[in-house]
Design a protein around this motif. Structure first.
Motif, PDB file in Angstrom:
ATOM      1  N   ASP A 144       0.840  -1.205   0.000  1.00  0.00           N
ATOM      2  CA  ASP A 144       0.000   0.000   0.000  1.00  0.00           C
ATOM      3  C   ASP A 144       0.873   1.253   0.000  1.00  0.00           C
ATOM      4  OD1 ASP A 144      -2.268  -1.527  -0.020  1.00  0.00           O
ATOM      5  OD2 ASP A 144      -2.725  -1.272   2.112  1.00  0.00           O
ATOM      6  N   GLU A 148       0.602   3.901  -2.966  1.00  0.00           N
ATOM      7  CA  GLU A 148       0.181   5.260  -2.598  1.00  0.00           C
ATOM      8  C   GLU A 148       1.224   6.296  -3.003  1.00  0.00           C
ATOM      9  OE1 GLU A 148      -0.447   4.844   1.604  1.00  0.00           O
ATOM     10  OE2 GLU A 148      -2.344   3.783   1.249  1.00  0.00           O
ATOM     11  N   GLU A 152       0.794   9.304  -5.642  1.00  0.00           N
ATOM     12  CA  GLU A 152       0.997  10.719  -5.264  1.00  0.00           C
ATOM     13  C   GLU A 152       1.994  11.395  -6.195  1.00  0.00           C
ATOM     14  OE1 GLU A 152       0.666   9.748  -0.601  1.00  0.00           O
ATOM     15  OE2 GLU A 152       2.501  10.771  -1.227  1.00  0.00           O
TER      16      GLU A 152
END
Ligand code: GUN
Ligand code: ZN
Length: 477
Positions: A144, A148, A152
Motif C-alpha cells: 500500500d 500510494e 501521489e
C-alpha cells in the motif's frame, strides 16, 4: 494549452524490432516536442519545422540538454531498496538466504516500509525511470505504501506482492496457500484498474509475482494460474525469475528441476509443473508476462517464450554481481523474444538505466570469446550493440514487454509524453567529452558516436528532469 520542450531530442520511432532499431532512430539536435494539456505528444521533430499552428505555445527551453524517452526498468525489487552490494558469500541462493530474506523481513515494520517506499519512488524519479515492473513485498501494508507513493508522485509502476509459500519461517515472507491467493486477489482488487476505461488512463497496475518456482509449491502455481486466468483479460501482469543460476546440482536451475521433476524450468510457469512436465494447471505465460534473466534457456524454452509473446528482462549488472553468466544476446534475439532491460536492484547496484545499458554493451562485446584460444574463434558470439539497440532496449522494448507500447516508450504522435532531460553540464566527464570529442566527418558515424557517448557516459547526476505524461515529477529529495 500546448507546451513545447526544446532540446536535443532522440528516440526510436515506430514499432521496430531490436534489429531494426538503427533504421528507426529519430535524431533532432535542434529539436522540439509539443505536448498538449492531456500530456499527449502532438509534434516531435526539428524546431525549424514546427507547424505554424504551434507558434503561440508555451516554450520550455532545455538548452544544451538531451531529451529522450523515460527509461523502462522491467525488473527491480522494492524490498531490496537498502540491499545494494550485500555480501552473501556466494552466488544467488547464498545471497538470498544470507542477505536478502533477512533484509526483506524488515518491511514487516510499517515505519520502515514507508521509508522504503519513499526512497524507492525518489530513486526512480531521480534516475529518470518513468515505469518500473517491480517485485513487491509480501506485506500488504508495504505494498500500500508503494502504490500510494507512486500515485501521489505520478509514477508509472507495475507491482505485485512477492508470493512465497515455501520459505524459512524466520523470513517473515511466507504465506499459507490460502493467504497467498487471497492477498494477491485483494491487491488486484484494490490497486489494479479493472475496467477498460480505467486502464486507458491508469499509471499503476498489479502483477502476479511468485518469487521463483523454488519459493512456491505446485499447489500455489496451480492456484496462481487459475487466478491469472480470471484476471488476464483485465490487463494484470505476471512476472518471475527464470534460468538465472546454473551452478550444477545445488544451484537454482538444477534445484528447480529436482524439486518439480520437470524437463525444463520454464515448464513450471507454463502449467506443466507436475512430474515429467505433466500439465497441472493454466499457463502464466503471455503478452504481459516478463521473465527475468533467462541466462541459461534452452532453444525450446526460448521458442516457447517467443510463441507465447512473453518478454525477457535482461539484467546484466545483477548477472555480473551474482556470477550468473551472460544472457546469450544473438541466440535470444534470433529466437524472436522481446528483450527489455532490468536493473534487478538490489542484486544489481545501479538504478540508472543508461548505466545498466553500459553493462549490457560490455557484457555482449565480451561474450563467449574463449580465453587463450584462436583469437578469432568461429563460435565467437561477441557483438558490439549499436547505440540505437541499447536505446531501444532501455525504452521501447520495456513498453512492449508491458504491453503498453501504444502509450509510451517513444515520441510518436499521440503517445503520452514520458521523457527524461539529461544535462551534460551536470556530469563532468559526459559534458567535456561531448564537447571535445573527435567529430567524424561522416554525419552518420558522428551521430552514432555522439549517441553512444551520451548513453555510456551519462550518470545519474545528469538527470535534470523526469516527466510522466507531460508532468514534471518531484522527488522528496
Ligand atoms: N531469484 C529469487 N529471488 C531473487 C531475487 O530476489 N533476486 C534475484 N536476482 N534472483 C532471485
Ligand atoms: Zn530479481
Amino acid at each position: 494549452m500546448i507546451t513545447i520542450h526544446k532540446g536535443h531530442i532522440f528516440h526510436i520511432a515506430g514499432a521496430p524490432k531490436v534489429t531494426q532499431a538503427e533504421q528507426a532512430l529519430a535524431w533532432h539536435p535542434d529539436g522540439a516536442m509539443a505536448v498538449d494539456e492531456r500530456g499527449r505528444i502532438v509534434y516531435c521533430g526539428n524546431w525549424k519545422d514546427l507547424p505554424a499552428s504551434l507558434a503561440n505555445a508555451h516554450i520550455i527551453d532545455h538548452a544544451g540538454c538531451y531529451i529522450m524517452p523515460g527509461f523502462v526498468d522491467t525488473h527491480m525489487h522494492y524490498p531490496q531498496v537498502f540491499c545494494g552490494d550485500s555480501y552473501g558469500g556466494g552466488q544467488l541462493l547464498e545471497w538470498l538466504n544470507n542477505c536478502i530474506f533477512p533484509s526483506e523481513a524488515l518491511l514487516a515494520d510499517p515505519e520502515y516500509a514507508r521509508t522504503a517506499a519513499i526512497e524507492w519512488c525518489d530513486r526512480m524519479i531521480n534516475s529518470g525511470t518513468t515505469m518500473g515492473l517491480i517485485f513487491g513485498s509480501a506485506h500488504p501494508h508495504a505494498q500500500d505504501c508503494l502504490f500510494e507513493t507512486a500515485r501521489e508522485r505520478g509514477l508509472r509502476i507495475v507491482c505485485g506482492r512477492g508470493v512465497e509459500t515455501v520459505a524459512p519461517d524466520w523470513s517473515k515472507q511466507k504465506s499459507s496457500e490460502e493467504d497467498a491467493i487471497r492477498l494477491v486477489r485483494a491487491e488486484i482488487e484494490k490497486w489494479h484498474p479493472l475496467t477498460a476505461e480505467a486502464r486507458k488512463e491508469a499509471l499503476q497496475f498489479v502483477a502476479i509475482v511468485p518469487r521463483f518456482s523454488l519459493s512456491v509449491t505446485a499447489k500455489t502455481l496451480k492456484a496462481l494460474g487459475d487466478l491469472y486466468e480470471e484476471y488476464r483479460d483485465r490487463g494484470v501482469y505476471f512476472t518471475s525469475h527464470l534460468n538465472e543460476n546454473a551452478r550444477p546440482k545445488t544451484g537454482e536451475i538444477d534445484s528447480t528441476k529436482e524439486v518439480y521433476k520437470v524437463h525444463s524450468y520454464l515448464d513450471t510457469y507454463d502449467g506443466k509443473f507436475l512430474p515429467n512436465s505433466q500439465v497441472g494447471g493454466k499457463s502464466l505465460l503471455g503478452k504481459r508476462s516478463v521473465l527475468a534473466h533467462c541466462v541459461h534457456c534452452t532453444d525450446k524454452e526460448l521458442a516457447r517464450l517467443a510463441e507465447t509473446g512473453s518478454s525477457i528482462s535482461h539484467c546484466p549488472v545483477s548477472q555480473f554481481f551474482l556470477g550468473s553468466g551472460t544472457m546469450p544476446w544473438r541466440r535470444t534475439v534470433a529466437a524472436g523474444v522481446n528483450i527489455s532491460i532490468g536493473s534487478d536492484y538490489g542484486a544489481g547496484d545501479e538504478f540508472f538505466i543508461p548505466q545498466v545499458l553500459n553493462s549490457c554493451f560490455k557484457a555482449h562485446i565480451s561474450e563467449a570469446t574463449p580465453v587463450g584460444m584462436d583469437p578469432y574463434p568461429t563460435n565467437d558470439q561477441s557483438v558490439a550493440l549499436h547505440p540505437a539497440e541499447l536505446l531501444f532496449t532501455g525504452t521501447l522494448a520495456g513498453a512492449r514487454a508491458l504491453d503498453q507500447e501504444d502509450r509510451f516508450g517513444n515520441f510518436d504522435i499521440g503517445k503520452e509524453a514520458d521523457f527524461v532531460v539529461l544535462d551534460p553540464a551536470k556530469c563532468q566527464t559526459m559534458g567535456m567529452t561531448l564537447k571535445h570529442m573527435y567529430k567524424n566527418p561522416d554525419p552518420k558515424v558522428a551521430r552514432d558516436a555522439h549517441m553512444f557517448a551520451v548513453i555510456m557516459l551519462a550518470r545519474e547526476s545528469a538527470v535534470s528532469a523526469t516527466y510522466v505524461r507531460g508532468r514534471k515529477l518531484k522527488a522528496s529529495k
